[in-house]
Design a protein around this motif. Structure first.
Motif, PDB file in Angstrom:
ATOM      1  N   GLY A 109       0.808  -1.205   0.000  1.00 29.46           N
ATOM      2  CA  GLY A 109       0.000   0.000   0.000  1.00 29.46           C
ATOM      3  C   GLY A 109       0.847   1.264   0.000  1.00 29.46           C
ATOM      4  N   ILE A 110       1.926   1.265   0.797  1.00 23.28           N
ATOM      5  CA  ILE A 110       2.800   2.439   0.869  1.00 23.28           C
ATOM      6  C   ILE A 110       3.512   2.663  -0.462  1.00 23.28           C
ATOM      7  N   VAL A 111       4.113   1.601  -1.012  1.00 25.43           N
ATOM      8  CA  VAL A 111       4.848   1.736  -2.265  1.00 25.43           C
ATOM      9  C   VAL A 111       3.920   2.107  -3.409  1.00 25.43           C
ATOM     10  N   ASN A 168       3.684   9.399  -8.554  1.00 24.86           N
ATOM     11  CA  ASN A 168       4.833   9.727  -9.411  1.00 24.86           C
ATOM     12  C   ASN A 168       4.968   8.646 -10.488  1.00 24.86           C
ATOM     13  N   PRO A 169       4.156   8.688 -11.534  1.00 25.69           N
ATOM     14  CA  PRO A 169       4.133   7.610 -12.537  1.00 25.69           C
ATOM     15  C   PRO A 169       5.469   7.364 -13.220  1.00 25.69           C
ATOM     16  N   ASN A 170       6.291   8.403 -13.352  1.00 22.95           N
ATOM     17  CA  ASN A 170       7.572   8.252 -14.039  1.00 22.95           C
ATOM     18  C   ASN A 170       8.698   7.785 -13.116  1.00 22.95           C
ATOM     19  N   LEU A 171       8.403   7.654 -11.834  1.00 21.95           N
ATOM     20  CA  LEU A 171       9.436   7.263 -10.877  1.00 21.95           C
ATOM     21  C   LEU A 171       9.912   5.839 -11.114  1.00 21.95           C
ATOM     22  N   ASP A 172       8.989   4.933 -11.376  1.00 24.42           N
ATOM     23  CA  ASP A 172       9.330   3.516 -11.589  1.00 24.42           C
ATOM     24  C   ASP A 172       8.303   2.929 -12.559  1.00 24.42           C
ATOM     25  N   PRO A 173       8.446   3.189 -13.852  1.00 22.21           N
ATOM     26  CA  PRO A 173       7.422   2.745 -14.819  1.00 22.21           C
ATOM     27  C   PRO A 173       7.247   1.243 -14.879  1.00 22.21           C
ATOM     28  N   HIS A 174       8.278   0.476 -14.560  1.00 22.08           N
ATOM     29  CA  HIS A 174       8.176  -0.983 -14.591  1.00 22.08           C
ATOM     30  C   HIS A 174       7.660  -1.574 -13.279  1.00 22.08           C
ATOM     31  N   ARG A 175       7.424  -0.720 -12.287  1.00 22.27           N
ATOM     32  CA  ARG A 175       6.897  -1.146 -10.974  1.00 22.27           C
ATOM     33  C   ARG A 175       7.804  -2.165 -10.299  1.00 22.27           C
ATOM     34  N   GLY A 176       9.112  -2.035 -10.533  1.00 23.36           N
ATOM     35  CA  GLY A 176      10.050  -2.978  -9.924  1.00 23.36           C
ATOM     36  C   GLY A 176      10.098  -2.859  -8.418  1.00 23.36           C
ATOM     37  N   SER A 177       9.987  -1.634  -7.882  1.00 23.92           N
ATOM     38  CA  SER A 177      10.008  -1.454  -6.433  1.00 23.92           C
ATOM     39  C   SER A 177       8.762  -2.064  -5.782  1.00 23.92           C
ATOM     40  N   PHE A 178       7.640  -2.009  -6.485  1.00 22.12           N
ATOM     41  CA  PHE A 178       6.425  -2.642  -5.957  1.00 22.12           C
ATOM     42  C   PHE A 178       6.604  -4.157  -5.930  1.00 22.12           C
TER      43      PHE A 178
END
Length: 307
Positions: A135-137, A144-154
């Motif tokens: 939920g936090i990530v 910030n959609p451009n921060l991690d477009p591949h959602r790797g951190s999620f």
């Protein structure tokens, strides 16, 4: 050790909370005891987590020792010889030592043994923490959609959960072969593996380091935690009964590969009930043929026996 710690903490918490409740009533506070049961349960669960993690004291990190401990926790008799490879990936009903049996049909019967009860307990403990982390990530990435477009951190939250869950259930997968293809960034490719257990997912998450996307059945989005991970990480969900969904899945898969993100799929299409390899579906391989990416096969063994 765990039961003694819980008994002590429960007694201490009960005494403390009763004192607070008496003080609250004395001060005539409104609804003074609504949160007390929740706090008591939270303290017990938190104490259980700390004691369980702290109580892991393993012998030397050999595969045989880890296997013996896992078999002991699962109430399964350890093999009589020193060869792990000779342990069958399909267990007999005597080896399983079921504690609970649901259903009378042997082919569809659900069985829970000691390891299953412990795995359920660990899932209940770690699940809320995983949900909170997602939920936090997710809120940060959505703003910030451009921060991690591949959602790797999620997706990383799921990998951390997989490592923690396997450790707390005393499950230590070993790896062999060209593991550099799984550990390093190799560009777009299609990982394929056999599928015989729920344990396949956390095991794969511990060995596949690059950002990748699962191709999974749509029904999984209803599963707690797992569904949130799949939808929040923009993984590919397919409705096997809907032709349009299959075409949409094909386009999504090609789009991820064109962006340089590998895919992970189970070409059998479903979990094997017997643990034996099933016939492959052709749709997965047509994606690799269309995009020209390499196919990297992964073989999972013994996950069916563990679960």
């Amino acid at each position: 050790q765990l039961l003694l710690a819980l008994l002590f903490l429960n007694s201490a918490a009960s005494a403390a909370l009763d004192s607070v409740a008496n003080l609250s009533r004395r001060n005539r506070l409104d609804k003074p005891s609504i949160m007390f049961p929740f706090r008591r349960i939270s303290l017990m669960l938190l104490a259980a987590l700390f004691v369980v993690v702290d109580s892991f004291s393993f012998p030397p990190n050999t595969a045989q020792n880890k296997l013996s401990q896992a078999l002991q926790m699962a109430s399964i008799a350890p093999p009589q010889n020193d060869s792990i490879d000779e342990l069958s990936h399909v267990l007999s009903s005597e080896q399983i030592k079921a504690l609970v049996k649901l259903g009378s049909n042997p082919e569809t019967q659900k069985i829970i043994n000691g390891f299953g009860m412990w795995a359920l307990f660990v899932s209940l403990i770690t699940g809320p923490i995983w949900m909170a982390a997602m939920g936090i990530v997710e809120s940060i990435l959505d703003s910030n959609p451009n921060l991690d477009p591949h959602r790797g951190s999620f997706d990383k939250t799921g990998k951390v959960w997989a490592h923690a869950w396997l450790r707390m259930t005393n499950s230590y997968p070993t790896f062999s072969g060209e593991t550099s293809l799984l550990r390093e960034e190799t560009g777009p490719c299609l990982y394929v593996a056999n599928h015989a257990s729920w344990l396949d997912i956390p095991v794969l998450c511990t060995v596949l380091d690059p950002v990748f996307k699962f191709i999974a059945k749509g029904e999984l989005q209803k599963v707690p935690c797992v569904g949130h991970q799949l939808t929040g990480g923009h993984h590919i969900l397919i409705d096997r009964e809907d032709r349009r969904s299959q075409l949409r899945t094909f386009k999504q898969a090609c789009a991820w590969l064109e962006k340089g993100v590998p895919l992970m799929a189970f070409p059998e299409g479903m979990r094997s009930k017997s643990g034996r390899l099933q016939e492959f579906k052709g749709g997965i391989f047509s994606i690799a043929k269309r995009t020209g990416v390499p196919i990297i096969p992964i073989s999972l063994s013994h996950t069916h026996a563990v679960m």
